[in-house]
Design a protein around this motif. Structure first.
Motif, mmCIF file in Angstrom:
data_model
loop_
_atom_site.group_PDB
_atom_site.id
_atom_site.type_symbol
_atom_site.label_atom_id
_atom_site.label_comp_id
_atom_site.label_asym_id
_atom_site.label_seq_id
_atom_site.Cartn_x
_atom_site.Cartn_y
_atom_site.Cartn_z
ATOM 1 N N MET A 23 37.171 34.303 35.063
ATOM 2 C CA MET A 23 36.733 34.983 36.296
ATOM 3 C C MET A 23 38.200 35.670 36.601
ATOM 4 O O MET A 23 39.104 35.121 36.325
ATOM 5 C CB MET A 23 36.472 34.023 37.489
ATOM 6 C CG MET A 23 35.078 33.152 37.201
ATOM 7 S SD MET A 23 34.982 31.829 38.257
ATOM 8 C CE MET A 23 35.177 32.668 39.858
ATOM 9 N N LEU A 24 37.760 36.874 37.190
ATOM 10 C CA LEU A 24 39.023 37.826 37.469
ATOM 11 C C LEU A 24 38.575 38.826 38.439
ATOM 12 O O LEU A 24 37.538 38.894 38.867
ATOM 13 C CB LEU A 24 39.415 38.589 36.201
ATOM 14 C CG LEU A 24 38.261 39.339 35.380
ATOM 15 C CD1 LEU A 24 38.660 40.917 35.882
ATOM 16 C CD2 LEU A 24 38.159 39.530 34.341
ATOM 17 N N ILE A 25 39.852 39.343 39.096
ATOM 18 C CA ILE A 25 39.667 40.469 39.953
ATOM 19 C C ILE A 25 40.234 41.570 39.305
ATOM 20 O O ILE A 25 41.664 41.539 39.095
ATOM 21 C CB ILE A 25 40.333 40.139 41.176
ATOM 22 C CG1 ILE A 25 39.695 38.999 42.065
ATOM 23 C CG2 ILE A 25 40.032 41.126 42.198
ATOM 24 C CD1 ILE A 25 40.223 38.424 43.073
ATOM 25 N N ASP A 26 39.519 42.743 39.058
ATOM 26 C CA ASP A 26 40.113 43.844 38.350
ATOM 27 C C ASP A 26 41.037 44.731 39.448
ATOM 28 O O ASP A 26 41.073 44.207 40.604
ATOM 29 C CB ASP A 26 38.838 44.916 37.970
ATOM 30 C CG ASP A 26 38.274 45.465 38.928
ATOM 31 O OD1 ASP A 26 38.808 45.575 40.018
ATOM 32 O OD2 ASP A 26 37.133 46.188 38.401
ATOM 33 N N PRO A 27 41.763 45.599 38.788
ATOM 34 C CA PRO A 27 42.699 46.233 39.684
ATOM 35 C C PRO A 27 42.213 47.008 40.955
ATOM 36 O O PRO A 27 43.153 47.530 41.794
ATOM 37 C CB PRO A 27 43.348 47.442 38.673
ATOM 38 C CG PRO A 27 43.203 46.907 37.250
ATOM 39 C CD PRO A 27 41.825 46.055 37.456
ATOM 40 N N PHE A 28 40.815 47.365 40.859
ATOM 41 C CA PHE A 28 40.347 48.105 42.222
ATOM 42 C C PHE A 28 39.764 47.108 43.052
ATOM 43 O O PHE A 28 39.083 47.228 43.742
ATOM 44 C CB PHE A 28 39.219 48.852 41.483
ATOM 45 C CG PHE A 28 39.952 49.727 40.527
ATOM 46 C CD1 PHE A 28 40.616 50.902 40.966
ATOM 47 C CD2 PHE A 28 39.848 49.555 39.015
ATOM 48 C CE1 PHE A 28 41.225 51.930 40.212
ATOM 49 C CE2 PHE A 28 40.403 50.370 38.311
ATOM 50 C CZ PHE A 28 41.055 51.692 38.993
ATOM 51 N N GLY A 29 39.914 45.591 43.017
ATOM 52 C CA GLY A 29 39.384 44.732 44.000
ATOM 53 C C GLY A 29 37.885 44.218 43.486
ATOM 54 O O GLY A 29 37.545 43.210 44.258
ATOM 55 N N VAL A 30 37.522 44.326 42.467
ATOM 56 C CA VAL A 30 36.051 44.012 42.081
ATOM 57 C C VAL A 30 36.140 42.591 41.120
ATOM 58 O O VAL A 30 36.760 42.683 40.406
ATOM 59 C CB VAL A 30 35.428 45.129 41.075
ATOM 60 C CG1 VAL A 30 33.768 44.597 40.701
ATOM 61 C CG2 VAL A 30 35.049 46.496 42.114
ATOM 62 N N GLN A 31 35.372 41.748 41.805
ATOM 63 C CA GLN A 31 35.351 40.469 41.207
ATOM 64 C C GLN A 31 34.297 40.542 40.135
ATOM 65 O O GLN A 31 33.261 41.016 39.942
ATOM 66 C CB GLN A 31 34.850 39.258 42.198
ATOM 67 C CG GLN A 31 35.874 39.390 43.323
ATOM 68 C CD GLN A 31 35.220 38.321 44.401
ATOM 69 O OE1 GLN A 31 36.130 37.405 44.897
ATOM 70 N NE2 GLN A 31 34.375 38.836 45.274
ATOM 71 N N TRP A 32 34.764 40.028 38.808
ATOM 72 C CA TRP A 32 34.071 39.696 37.657
ATOM 73 C C TRP A 32 34.003 38.227 37.008
ATOM 74 O O TRP A 32 35.164 37.501 37.046
ATOM 75 C CB TRP A 32 34.584 40.838 36.526
ATOM 76 C CG TRP A 32 34.691 42.112 36.851
ATOM 77 C CD1 TRP A 32 35.381 42.785 37.514
ATOM 78 C CD2 TRP A 32 33.771 42.972 36.471
ATOM 79 N NE1 TRP A 32 35.277 44.204 37.587
ATOM 80 C CE2 TRP A 32 34.228 44.188 36.766
ATOM 81 C CE3 TRP A 32 32.469 42.889 35.672
ATOM 82 C CZ2 TRP A 32 33.319 45.409 36.716
ATOM 83 C CZ3 TRP A 32 31.791 44.120 35.294
ATOM 84 C CH2 TRP A 32 32.056 45.249 35.788
ATOM 85 N N MET A 33 32.993 38.048 36.282
ATOM 86 C CA MET A 33 32.855 36.869 35.678
ATOM 87 C C MET A 33 32.362 37.381 34.178
ATOM 88 O O MET A 33 31.533 38.234 34.020
ATOM 89 C CB MET A 33 31.619 35.888 36.127
ATOM 90 C CG MET A 33 31.840 35.208 37.475
ATOM 91 S SD MET A 33 30.243 34.610 38.012
ATOM 92 C CE MET A 33 31.014 33.584 39.278
#
Length: 142
Positions: free
Chosen positions: A124-134
């Motif tokens: 899981m991560l948060i990209d440089p634009f604040g979008v959360q991804w799995m």
């Protein structure tokens, strides 16, 4: 090419919400996992054990609505408006690693990619634009 689905987070009422969505969309839950099914669940408070760790409701052939309850102390706190992630299902560990590295560059890793107790290779991560991804590779469904 990865498949993407929406993953929602709830403040303790994921089961109630998904029973509502099931009444609207129809169908059956493809999966319901509770925090009490995790390793070391005996160490968590009883009121947490019945909360939803993962629930999935298929909406169409390749579309699944998924969710979990937020557990205090695990990741970002619950906040309406940011209580979702984009979940990518990949075709290999290599694709998972590539997408995870690319999306997390300049962002924040919430959970490094790793083999999980439920049988997936997941991060899981948060990209440089604040979008959360799995990012998820589940070898059991390949």
């Amino acid at each position: 090419m990865p498949k993407s689905n929406v993953y929602l987070y709830f403040d303790g009422n994921a089961e109630e919400a998904f029973n509502f969505y099931k009444s609207v969309f129809g169908g059956e839950f493809a999966m319901v996992q509770r925090f009490g099914e995790m390793p070391d669940a005996d160490k968590m408070p009883d009121e947490t054990k019945n909360k939803i760790m993962h629930i999935a409701l298929p909406l169409a052939a390749d579309d699944v609505l998924m969710a979990s309850d937020i557990m205090e102390g695990m990741g970002e706190p619950f906040k309406v408006g940011t209580n979702f992630s984009i979940s990518l299902s990949t075709e290999s560990k290599e694709e998972t690693d590539r997408l995870f590295a690319g999306l997390s560059a300049g962002g924040k890793v919430e959970m490094p990619v790793q083999d999980t107790f439920w049988g997936a290779y997941f991060g899981m991560l948060i990209d440089p634009f604040g979008v959360q991804w799995m990012v998820n590779y589940d070898k059991n469904y390949q």
